[in-house]
Scaffold this active site. Structure first.
Site, PDB file in Angstrom:
ATOM      1  N   LYS A  22      30.359  43.589  30.231  1.00 33.86           N
ATOM      2  CA  LYS A  22      30.423  42.154  29.905  1.00 33.86           C
ATOM      3  C   LYS A  22      29.831  41.316  31.036  1.00 33.86           C
ATOM      4  O   LYS A  22      29.017  40.425  30.807  1.00 33.86           O
ATOM      5  CB  LYS A  22      31.881  41.736  29.658  1.00 33.86           C
ATOM      6  CG  LYS A  22      32.070  40.242  29.500  1.00 33.86           C
ATOM      7  CD  LYS A  22      33.514  39.863  29.293  1.00 33.86           C
ATOM      8  CE  LYS A  22      34.259  39.500  30.544  1.00 33.86           C
ATOM      9  NZ  LYS A  22      33.845  38.254  31.216  1.00 33.86           N
ATOM     10  N   ASN A  23      30.252  41.596  32.265  1.00 37.33           N
ATOM     11  CA  ASN A  23      29.835  40.712  33.350  1.00 37.33           C
ATOM     12  C   ASN A  23      28.369  40.887  33.741  1.00 37.33           C
ATOM     13  O   ASN A  23      27.799  40.032  34.408  1.00 37.33           O
ATOM     14  CB  ASN A  23      30.754  40.883  34.570  1.00 37.33           C
ATOM     15  CG  ASN A  23      32.132  40.285  34.298  1.00 37.33           C
ATOM     16  OD1 ASN A  23      32.322  39.555  33.327  1.00 37.33           O
ATOM     17  ND2 ASN A  23      33.094  40.610  35.141  1.00 37.33           N
ATOM     18  N   ARG A  93      33.135  31.375  30.879  1.00 37.34           N
ATOM     19  CA  ARG A  93      32.917  31.099  32.296  1.00 37.34           C
ATOM     20  C   ARG A  93      31.442  31.213  32.659  1.00 37.34           C
ATOM     21  O   ARG A  93      30.896  30.425  33.424  1.00 37.34           O
ATOM     22  CB  ARG A  93      33.737  32.110  33.108  1.00 37.34           C
ATOM     23  CG  ARG A  93      33.749  31.850  34.587  1.00 37.34           C
ATOM     24  CD  ARG A  93      34.695  30.725  34.889  1.00 37.34           C
ATOM     25  NE  ARG A  93      34.507  30.191  36.214  1.00 37.34           N
ATOM     26  CZ  ARG A  93      34.891  28.979  36.578  1.00 37.34           C
ATOM     27  NH1 ARG A  93      35.489  28.193  35.713  1.00 37.34           N
ATOM     28  NH2 ARG A  93      34.699  28.558  37.789  1.00 37.34           N
ATOM     29  N   CYS A 117      38.727  32.371  31.654  1.00 34.29           N
ATOM     30  CA  CYS A 117      40.146  32.652  31.900  1.00 34.29           C
ATOM     31  C   CYS A 117      40.713  31.719  32.957  1.00 34.29           C
ATOM     32  O   CYS A 117      40.047  31.393  33.934  1.00 34.29           O
ATOM     33  CB  CYS A 117      40.313  34.099  32.354  1.00 34.29           C
ATOM     34  SG  CYS A 117      39.952  35.297  31.075  1.00 34.29           S
ATOM     35  N   ARG A 122      39.212  27.617  40.106  1.00 26.18           N
ATOM     36  CA  ARG A 122      37.925  28.328  40.044  1.00 26.18           C
ATOM     37  C   ARG A 122      36.814  27.357  40.454  1.00 26.18           C
ATOM     38  O   ARG A 122      36.040  26.894  39.618  1.00 26.18           O
ATOM     39  CB  ARG A 122      37.696  28.916  38.638  1.00 26.18           C
ATOM     40  CG  ARG A 122      38.721  29.980  38.286  1.00 26.18           C
ATOM     41  CD  ARG A 122      38.398  30.721  37.005  1.00 26.18           C
ATOM     42  NE  ARG A 122      37.382  31.743  37.184  1.00 26.18           N
ATOM     43  CZ  ARG A 122      37.091  32.680  36.277  1.00 26.18           C
ATOM     44  NH1 ARG A 122      37.752  32.709  35.141  1.00 26.18           N
ATOM     45  NH2 ARG A 122      36.153  33.568  36.499  1.00 26.18           N
ATOM     46  N   PRO A 123      36.750  27.056  41.761  1.00 28.39           N
ATOM     47  CA  PRO A 123      35.743  26.097  42.220  1.00 28.39           C
ATOM     48  C   PRO A 123      34.335  26.649  42.092  1.00 28.39           C
ATOM     49  O   PRO A 123      34.140  27.862  41.971  1.00 28.39           O
ATOM     50  CB  PRO A 123      36.108  25.888  43.697  1.00 28.39           C
ATOM     51  CG  PRO A 123      36.823  27.139  44.094  1.00 28.39           C
ATOM     52  CD  PRO A 123      37.516  27.644  42.860  1.00 28.39           C
ATOM     53  N   ILE A 124      33.335  25.753  42.142  1.00 27.41           N
ATOM     54  CA  ILE A 124      31.939  26.229  42.126  1.00 27.41           C
ATOM     55  C   ILE A 124      31.173  25.672  43.331  1.00 27.41           C
ATOM     56  O   ILE A 124      29.953  25.559  43.297  1.00 27.41           O
ATOM     57  CB  ILE A 124      31.225  25.908  40.794  1.00 27.41           C
ATOM     58  CG1 ILE A 124      31.270  24.419  40.496  1.00 27.41           C
ATOM     59  CG2 ILE A 124      31.806  26.688  39.640  1.00 27.41           C
ATOM     60  CD1 ILE A 124      30.283  24.055  39.395  1.00 27.41           C
ATOM     61  N   ASP A 125      31.921  25.343  44.390  1.00 29.70           N
ATOM     62  CA  ASP A 125      31.276  24.793  45.594  1.00 29.70           C
ATOM     63  C   ASP A 125      30.230  25.758  46.176  1.00 29.70           C
ATOM     64  O   ASP A 125      29.200  25.328  46.695  1.00 29.70           O
ATOM     65  CB  ASP A 125      32.330  24.455  46.654  1.00 29.70           C
ATOM     66  CG  ASP A 125      33.215  25.641  46.999  1.00 29.70           C
ATOM     67  OD1 ASP A 125      33.798  26.246  46.077  1.00 29.70           O
ATOM     68  OD2 ASP A 125      33.299  25.981  48.193  1.00 29.70           O
ATOM     69  N   ASP A 306      40.052  42.527  38.066  1.00 27.52           N
ATOM     70  CA  ASP A 306      40.069  42.564  36.603  1.00 27.52           C
ATOM     71  C   ASP A 306      40.790  43.800  36.058  1.00 27.52           C
ATOM     72  O   ASP A 306      40.917  43.944  34.835  1.00 27.52           O
ATOM     73  CB  ASP A 306      38.637  42.495  36.049  1.00 27.52           C
ATOM     74  CG  ASP A 306      38.029  41.107  36.221  1.00 27.52           C
ATOM     75  OD1 ASP A 306      38.753  40.177  36.611  1.00 27.52           O
ATOM     76  OD2 ASP A 306      36.820  40.951  35.955  1.00 27.52           O
ATOM     77  N   ARG A 400      37.167  38.248  23.499  1.00 22.20           N
ATOM     78  CA  ARG A 400      36.061  37.792  24.356  1.00 22.20           C
ATOM     79  C   ARG A 400      35.427  38.951  25.126  1.00 22.20           C
ATOM     80  O   ARG A 400      34.267  38.865  25.529  1.00 22.20           O
ATOM     81  CB  ARG A 400      36.575  36.756  25.367  1.00 22.20           C
ATOM     82  CG  ARG A 400      36.715  35.355  24.812  1.00 22.20           C
ATOM     83  CD  ARG A 400      36.995  34.365  25.943  1.00 22.20           C
ATOM     84  NE  ARG A 400      36.251  34.736  27.122  1.00 22.20           N
ATOM     85  CZ  ARG A 400      36.782  34.872  28.346  1.00 22.20           C
ATOM     86  NH1 ARG A 400      38.042  34.620  28.567  1.00 22.20           N
ATOM     87  NH2 ARG A 400      36.028  35.237  29.360  1.00 22.20           N
TER      88      ARG A 400
HETATM   89  C1  UD1 Z   1      33.591  37.069  38.314  1.00 22.50           C
HETATM   90  C2  UD1 Z   1      33.952  37.773  37.032  1.00 22.50           C
HETATM   91  C3  UD1 Z   1      35.467  37.852  36.877  1.00 22.50           C
HETATM   92  C4  UD1 Z   1      36.100  38.485  38.099  1.00 22.50           C
HETATM   93  C5  UD1 Z   1      35.612  37.816  39.373  1.00 22.50           C
HETATM   94  C6  UD1 Z   1      36.076  38.546  40.623  1.00 22.50           C
HETATM   95  C7  UD1 Z   1      32.061  37.208  35.649  1.00 22.50           C
HETATM   96  C8  UD1 Z   1      31.557  36.435  34.472  1.00 22.50           C
HETATM   97  N1  UD1 Z   1      33.360  37.038  35.932  1.00 22.50           N
HETATM   98  O1  UD1 Z   1      34.115  35.754  38.217  1.00 22.50           O
HETATM   99  O2  UD1 Z   1      35.750  38.637  35.728  1.00 22.50           O
HETATM  100  O3  UD1 Z   1      37.522  38.331  38.040  1.00 22.50           O
HETATM  101  O4  UD1 Z   1      34.172  37.777  39.409  1.00 22.50           O
HETATM  102  O5  UD1 Z   1      35.669  39.866  40.596  1.00 22.50           O
HETATM  103  O6  UD1 Z   1      31.352  37.981  36.250  1.00 22.50           O
HETATM  104  N2  UD1 Z   1      35.159  30.901  44.837  1.00 22.50           N
HETATM  105  C9  UD1 Z   1      35.066  29.754  45.597  1.00 22.50           C
HETATM  106  N3  UD1 Z   1      33.995  28.925  45.391  1.00 22.50           N
HETATM  107  C10 UD1 Z   1      33.023  29.199  44.489  1.00 22.50           C
HETATM  108  C11 UD1 Z   1      33.118  30.379  43.721  1.00 22.50           C
HETATM  109  C12 UD1 Z   1      34.201  31.208  43.922  1.00 22.50           C
HETATM  110  O7  UD1 Z   1      35.926  29.487  46.433  1.00 22.50           O
HETATM  111  O8  UD1 Z   1      32.080  28.416  44.370  1.00 22.50           O
HETATM  112  C13 UD1 Z   1      36.306  31.799  45.031  1.00 22.50           C
HETATM  113  C14 UD1 Z   1      37.175  31.901  43.768  1.00 22.50           C
HETATM  114  O9  UD1 Z   1      38.135  30.865  43.719  1.00 22.50           O
HETATM  115  C15 UD1 Z   1      37.798  33.266  43.923  1.00 22.50           C
HETATM  116  C16 UD1 Z   1      36.699  34.064  44.663  1.00 22.50           C
HETATM  117  O10 UD1 Z   1      35.810  33.118  45.205  1.00 22.50           O
HETATM  118  O11 UD1 Z   1      38.937  33.179  44.762  1.00 22.50           O
HETATM  119  C17 UD1 Z   1      35.918  35.019  43.788  1.00 22.50           C
HETATM  120  O12 UD1 Z   1      35.372  34.323  42.695  1.00 22.50           O
HETATM  121  P1  UD1 Z   1      34.003  34.779  41.998  1.00 22.50           P
HETATM  122  O13 UD1 Z   1      33.609  36.123  42.521  1.00 22.50           O
HETATM  123  O14 UD1 Z   1      33.038  33.669  42.113  1.00 22.50           O
HETATM  124  O15 UD1 Z   1      34.451  34.922  40.490  1.00 22.50           O
HETATM  125  P2  UD1 Z   1      33.587  34.621  39.210  1.00 22.50           P
HETATM  126  O16 UD1 Z   1      32.152  34.866  39.487  1.00 22.50           O
HETATM  127  O17 UD1 Z   1      33.984  33.317  38.602  1.00 22.50           O
END
Ligand code: UD1
Length: 432
Positions: A22-23, A93, A117, A122-125, A306, A400
């Protein structure tokens, strides 16, 4: 609303075939837009996240042709729109991958904030940090993120936190950015490598995927290619845990055993037998209860977050006291309340990052819900292992990410059904 009904206590035996990851696929489908050409993608899982991602590509002008349930031809030559609206972005997501893709191809995107989920904040900074390192200007009005640039340029970015999403998005935006981009402290998940392999086949120059330093030399253009998605490590792990919890012997086929190594090691530690073959693993139990272990989730190659809920469901009926600590997400133990309804003995510690599990001799069936995708998988595992009838609500979360889960488990001997309890009852006509 549909729900799953499980009559637990039946051992699982046989073979189960795992689909594409999926990912990986939710990154590679949008990446076809960068190719600006025709790509043929194989081993695509038949899941809701894929349907939604294909719908996004079509909404932007892509032409999607379904060859069969697992093979799609995606023509992105006529993609011209750079806006992804809220109604569709919030369905998954990974809709945020359109940001990197559209920026990389059109120097602009306006994408609504993503769904997915609820695992805590879940920030995107970090995604934004990646785009800014490539000379993009970002605005955020609380609903949409918008990017503009007078021209992308390769740059260096260091991520304080290892992020799959930020690593993927920076790769996508950098592939055609003139110059060299270096991503430090990059995520190393198998799906990052799969994405890089797809893009390199299209003509990109990405090196180091799978290590913590990724180097991308921008290229002028890409072309379409044929690519088969790697097997889903988490779907495989879920069936391994289902067998461990319910008992039996299950061969999980179409996997890359190396990607499952830490799940395998933890199962061995608990006394479950795992045999590895070239592209399959066989899980075998010889006793009704296994022993405890401790788990701490970290980015790959650590224990995957996961798989955390599924492993907790298994440990709920293991002998002894286990500790499961979550090292990635701030709120990933909500599903514990559901396991408590089934008779589990689990305490969450104050920071909600650790669960202490005192194994009980058995779980009993109950009415529970899937709080999110993997929490739903944990409910299935608990239901299979429990005595009596378990009903799982909110299964749209499970749909999903798991293809044909009822059919696959039924073929292994499980008693599981999908029922629609909104269907009106059968009308009984009484003849006077
Ligand atoms: C992806 C996976 C999800 C999995 C996660 C961790 C996909 C579609 N989803 O989610 O299934 O649980 O990896 O293996 O591939 N963070 C920040 N700032 C950011 C982005 C992330 O602080 O801009 C933090 C998050 O809060 C979290 C950590 O980084 O604590 C890891 O998140 P991330 O690896 O980005 O997860 P996703 O890509 O959303």
């Amino acid at each position: 609303m549909e729900k799953f009904v499980i009559n637990g206590g039946k051992q699982l035996n046989g073979e189960v075939y795992v689909g594409g990851a999926k990912n990986a696929v939710v990154a590679i489908i949008p990446a076809t837009i960068l190719a600006n050409d025709v790509s043929r993608i194989e081993n695509v899982p038949d899941i809701e996240d894929v349907a939604n991602m294909l719908e996004i590509v079509e909404s932007l002008g892509g032409i999607v042709t379904r060859e069969d349930a697992h093979t799609y031809v995606i023509d992105t030559r006529d993609v011209s729109c750079t806006i992804v609206e809220k109604e569709i972005a919030e369905k998954l997501r990974a809709s945020y991958y359109l940001m990197g893709v559209l920026l990389g191809r059109f120097n602009h995107f306006k994408v609504a904030l993503p769904g997915g989920c609820d695992l805590g904040a879940r920030p995107i900074d970090l995604h934004i940090k990646g785009f800014e390192a490539l000379n993009a200007k970002i605005t955020d009005d609380g609903y949409y993120i918008e990017a503009t640039t007078h021209g992308l340029a390769g740059g260096s970015v260091y991520f304080n936190t290892v992020s799959v999403g930020a690593t993927v998005n920076t790769i996508l935006a950098a592939v055609k950015a003139p110059g060299v981009t270096i991503i430090e402290n990059a995520a190393k998940e198998p799906h990052i490598i799969d994405l890089a392999n797809y893009l390199n086949k299209c003509g990109a120059d990405i090196r180091g995927a799978g290590t913590n330093t990724i180097k991308i030399k921008g290229v002028d253009s890409l072309r379409g290619c044929e690519h088969a998605i790697i097997p889903d490590q988490i779907e495989a792990g879920t069936y391994m845990l289902a067998c461990a919890a319910a008992g039996g012997t299950v061969t999980v086929k179409n996997v890359i055993p190396r990607h499952l190594e830490c799940i395998t090691q933890k199962l061995l530690e608990c006394g479950v037998y795992v045999d590895e073959f070239v592209d399959s693993v066989r899980v075998r139990t010889e006793k009704s209860r296994h022993t405890n272990c401790d788990i701490y989730t970290t980015p790959y190659p650590g224990f995957p977050t996961d798989m955390q809920p599924q492993f907790t469901a298994f440990l709920a009926i293991a002998e002894g006291v286990s500790t499961v600590s979550e090292g990635v997400w701030s709120n990933r133990f909500r599903y514990v309340d559901q396991l408590l309804r089934m008779g589990a003995d689990i305490k969450r510690l104050g920071d909600n990052k650790t669960a202490v599990i005192k194994g009980v001799s058995e779980l009993h069936g109950a009415l529970v819900k899937a709080d999110d995708l993997r929490a739903g998988a944990a409910m299935i595992i608990a239901g299979l292992a429990a005595t009596g009838r378990t009903e799982i609500e909110q299964i749209y979360h499970i749909d999903r990410g798991y293809e044909a889960v009822v059919e696959k488990l039924s073929a292994l001997g499980a008693d599981i059904k999908r029922v629609d309890d909104t269907e009106p009852p059968l009308t009984v006509i009484t003849v006077a």
